[in-house]
Design a protein around this motif. Structure first.
Motif, short mmCIF file in Angstrom:
data_model
loop_
_atom_site.label_atom_id
_atom_site.label_comp_id
_atom_site.label_asym_id
_atom_site.label_seq_id
_atom_site.Cartn_x
_atom_site.Cartn_y
_atom_site.Cartn_z
N UNK A 281 0.81 -1.21 0.00
CA UNK A 281 0.00 0.00 0.00
C UNK A 281 0.85 1.27 0.00
N UNK A 282 1.91 1.30 0.79
CA UNK A 282 2.76 2.48 0.92
C UNK A 282 4.17 2.11 0.44
N UNK A 283 4.71 2.95 -0.42
CA UNK A 283 6.04 2.69 -0.98
C UNK A 283 6.89 3.94 -0.84
N UNK A 284 8.17 3.74 -0.57
CA UNK A 284 9.08 4.88 -0.50
C UNK A 284 10.43 4.46 -1.10
N UNK A 285 10.96 5.29 -1.95
CA UNK A 285 12.26 5.04 -2.58
C UNK A 285 13.28 6.03 -2.03
N UNK A 286 14.29 5.53 -1.35
CA UNK A 286 15.33 6.39 -0.80
C UNK A 286 16.31 6.73 -1.91
N UNK A 287 16.46 7.99 -2.27
CA UNK A 287 17.35 8.35 -3.38
C UNK A 287 18.82 8.18 -2.98
N UNK A 288 19.67 8.19 -3.99
CA UNK A 288 21.10 8.11 -3.72
C UNK A 288 21.60 9.40 -3.08
N UNK A 289 22.77 9.34 -2.50
CA UNK A 289 23.32 10.50 -1.80
C UNK A 289 23.76 11.58 -2.79
N UNK A 290 23.71 12.81 -2.33
CA UNK A 290 24.29 13.90 -3.11
C UNK A 290 25.80 13.88 -2.94
N UNK A 291 26.52 14.66 -3.74
CA UNK A 291 27.97 14.70 -3.64
C UNK A 291 28.41 15.17 -2.26
N UNK A 292 27.68 16.13 -1.66
CA UNK A 292 28.02 16.60 -0.32
C UNK A 292 27.80 15.51 0.70
N UNK A 293 26.72 14.74 0.55
CA UNK A 293 26.46 13.65 1.49
C UNK A 293 27.50 12.55 1.35
N UNK A 294 27.95 12.28 0.12
CA UNK A 294 29.00 11.28 -0.07
C UNK A 294 30.28 11.70 0.64
N UNK A 295 30.66 12.98 0.50
CA UNK A 295 31.87 13.48 1.16
C UNK A 295 31.74 13.35 2.68
N UNK A 296 30.60 13.71 3.21
CA UNK A 296 30.38 13.61 4.65
C UNK A 296 30.42 12.15 5.11
N UNK A 297 29.81 11.29 4.32
CA UNK A 297 29.77 9.87 4.66
C UNK A 297 31.17 9.27 4.68
N UNK A 298 32.00 9.64 3.70
CA UNK A 298 33.37 9.14 3.66
C UNK A 298 34.15 9.60 4.89
N UNK A 299 34.02 10.87 5.25
CA UNK A 299 34.71 11.38 6.43
C UNK A 299 34.26 10.61 7.67
N UNK A 300 32.96 10.36 7.78
CA UNK A 300 32.42 9.63 8.92
C UNK A 300 32.98 8.21 8.98
N UNK A 301 32.99 7.51 7.86
CA UNK A 301 33.48 6.13 7.85
C UNK A 301 34.98 6.07 8.13
N UNK A 302 35.73 7.02 7.62
CA UNK A 302 37.17 7.05 7.88
C UNK A 302 37.44 7.35 9.35
N UNK A 303 36.61 8.21 9.95
CA UNK A 303 36.77 8.50 11.38
C UNK A 303 36.53 7.26 12.22
#
Length: 580
Positions: A25-47
């Motif tokens: 009944x209810x569907x949601x598609x999570x979009x891919x990350x933006x370039x800024x989110x990718x940069x933040x995510x990499x910093x987080x994972x490296x930390x």
């Protein structure tokens, strides 16, 4: 609640999941990350990994974001083989040498797969994108099945010869793609990166050159044959890793390359040449096994049914049935048509072979009028009706003891039946269907003499096609006989008395007691057979064991063969049968 990868949106539309689709009944598609989110995510994972310094430049982060398409998992595996392949491909398609791309990586801190030492290769015949793919790549870190053995070319030399001016060199190069980079249906460290470079060649105008290739019947453009190789690559990449298809990292690299390969192959699905068109559709259909490409299935499925399902090529027809079934489409009609086709051909074959059948002549002419199955020279794979899915169980009883080479003659004995002692024999390695010792199949006589540093003592020729064709050449010092077809090495026979010792799984094959070696081989091989002279032939290894007299005893004389030589009676010259 049902949660899955992005491909779930497409898979749930398949007919077999229609009931589940209706209940959602209810569907949601999570979009891919933006370039800024990718940069933040990499910093987080490296930390989390304990790194607070700047490991990647802004250009490198942008490159990672583009190749990963904003999805988290690919974004965090940059040091792995998968990320190297994707990064390497981005460099190739942008016509930027990998050395330039590498400049945005801190190679002191990250041990990625690219090396700063370039392959020593002359690839002037290749397009800029392909030359870029070869430059700066370490061939030693990306070996094929037998790099450094049998005098075979390394991967860079194979790729550099793909667009050579000499058509013979092109044919050999394509043959080497199969033999060295997809050897016996396996992936190797060099396979994925080679596939990405091959993809850059497909649109080169020189690939329109037509020739006969080793793996398929008939003539076709080089472009079609390269796409056929990509199809074989994709066929292996889609299989389960448990099937021993290569090292896990090599299979992962191959799978990571599929989206890039798809972008290069798909445009040729509408090519004017039907041979190119079919090969492109076959490659594309198999590449669509990548979940990231699932959205392209509805666009290509009609082409698969229209072109491949009706092709004269049995491999293409199998691809159509297998892929369409996976995609949830009805293939019962295709299966029935294939069964009818095989039954009709088999019946006509029986009638044509029976001289007493009144329909003999009609059946013979009907068979002659049928189009040639262009997959006739393909190795029997999962698509072939005679393919065996798993190796048969070992014969009953314990495995026989490993054979030993006979000790050799007493020191000082120089009689006509002298047998070389173990320390006197050269030690050679053997790679099935590739080569033995310093020789590889497909060599010319000159290449063999250069590899052995020896001139032949005897050569034999026979008339064929209006010219003398080389049949065999004997090398007395090395104690081997090289046998040829179309002036190319297809078989190597090793002298039992004083030839080199060739080993299989560290077991000697030269100068053994024939019955002992035969018993061990028959317990080991998957498909044993015998020649008309009673010689055991291991068709899964390209190995036949003949016997050679040594005074009052017989010793093993191993023959190393290409697949088309397995019928010894029709392949070996009379001089080999008469050899004692």
């Amino acid at each position: 609640m049902l949660i899955g990868q992005p491909t779930l949106r497409h898979e749930i539309k398949l007919g077999v999941l229609a009931a589940l689709d209706q209940r959602s009944q209810v569907r949601y598609n999570m979009p891919s990350m933006t370039s800024e989110e990718t940069a933040s995510y990499l910093v987080h994972r490296l930390a989390l990994a304990g790194r607070s310094d700047t490991l990647f430049t802004d250009d490198a982060i942008a490159l990672i974001h583009d190749t990963a398409r904003g999805y988290p998992e690919p974004s965090t595996t940059a040091p792995s083989r998968r990320s190297w392949v994707e990064q390497h491909w981005t460099a190739v398609v942008s016509e930027t040498p990998p050395a330039d791309v590498g400049s945005c990586w801190n190679t002191t801190d990250v041990n990625h797969e690219a090396s700063t030492r370039a392959w020593d290769v002359s690839a002037d015949t290749l397009a800029p994108r392909a030359r870029a793919g070869l430059t700066g790549t370490n061939g030693e870190e990306l070996p094929h099945v037998c790099s450094g053995r049998h005098s075979v070319p390394d991967t860079s030399a194979v790729l550099a010869a793909m667009l050579a001016a000499d058509p013979v060199d092109r044919v050999r190069a394509v043959g080497n793609l199969y033999r060295l980079l997809l050897h016996r249906g396996r992936m190797f460290p060099a396979t994925a990166s080679a596939a990405l470079i091959i993809a850059t060649l497909v649109d080169d105008p020189r690939t329109l050159a037509v020739a006969r290739w080793e793996r398929r019947a008939g003539e076709r453009p080089l472009r079609a044959e390269l796409l056929n190789w990509v199809a074989a690559f994709a066929d292996i990449a889609r299989l389960d890793a448990a099937e021993q298809l290569g090292a896990p990292q090599d299979l992962a690299a191959a799978r990571a390359a599929r989206p890039a390969l798809h972008s290069q192959a798909a445009p040729f699905c509408e090519d004017d040449d039907p041979r190119v068109r079919e090969a492109a559709v076959a490659a594309t259909a198999l590449l669509l096994a990548d979940p990231l490409l699932a959205s392209s299935i509805p666009r290509h499925a009609p082409l698969v049914r229209k072109l491949l399902a009706t092709s004269v090529d049995s491999y293409y027809r199998w691809i159509a049935r297998e892929r369409l079934a996976v995609w949830g489409e009805d293939v019962e009609g295709l299966i029935a048509a294939e069964d009818e086709r095989r039954a009709t051909l088999a019946k006509a074959g029986r009638v044509a072979e029976d001289p007493w059948d009144e329909g003999n002549e009609a059946a013979f002419h009907w068979l002659a009028e049928q189009p040639v199955d262009t997959a006739a020279l393909e190795l029997p794979g999962r698509w072939h009706p005679d393919w065996i899915a798993t190796e048969p169980a070992a014969p009953p009883g314990p495995a026989p003891e490993e054979p030993l080479a006979v000790p050799g003659s007493q020191p000082g004995y120089q009689g006509p039946w002298r047998i070389a002692r173990g320390e006197e024999r050269a030690e050679w390695t053997f790679t099935p269907f590739v080569g033995v010792g310093p020789l590889h199949f497909g060599m010319t006589l000159k290449e063999i003499t250069d590899a052995l540093d020896e001139q032949p003592t005897v050569t034999s020729h026979s008339p064929g096609g209006g010219r003398q064709q080389l049949v065999y050449a004997d090398f007395a010092a090395t104690a081997i006989r090289a046998l040829f077809r179309d002036d190319r090495l297809g078989c190597v026979a090793v002298n039992a008395l004083h030839g080199p010792q060739v080993r299989l799984d560290d077991v000697p094959l030269t100068g053994c007691v024939p019955s002992q070696l035969e018993g061990w081989l028959l317990h080991r091989t998957a498909r044993p057979s015998y020649s008309v002279a009673g010689d055991p032939v291991c068709t899964d290894l390209g190995l036949a064991i003949r016997s050679q007299r040594a005074g009052d005893v017989m010793l093993t004389r191993p023959l190393f063969l290409l697949r088309e030589w397995h019928d010894l009676w029709h392949s070996l010259p009379q001089e080999e049968w008469n050899f004692v």
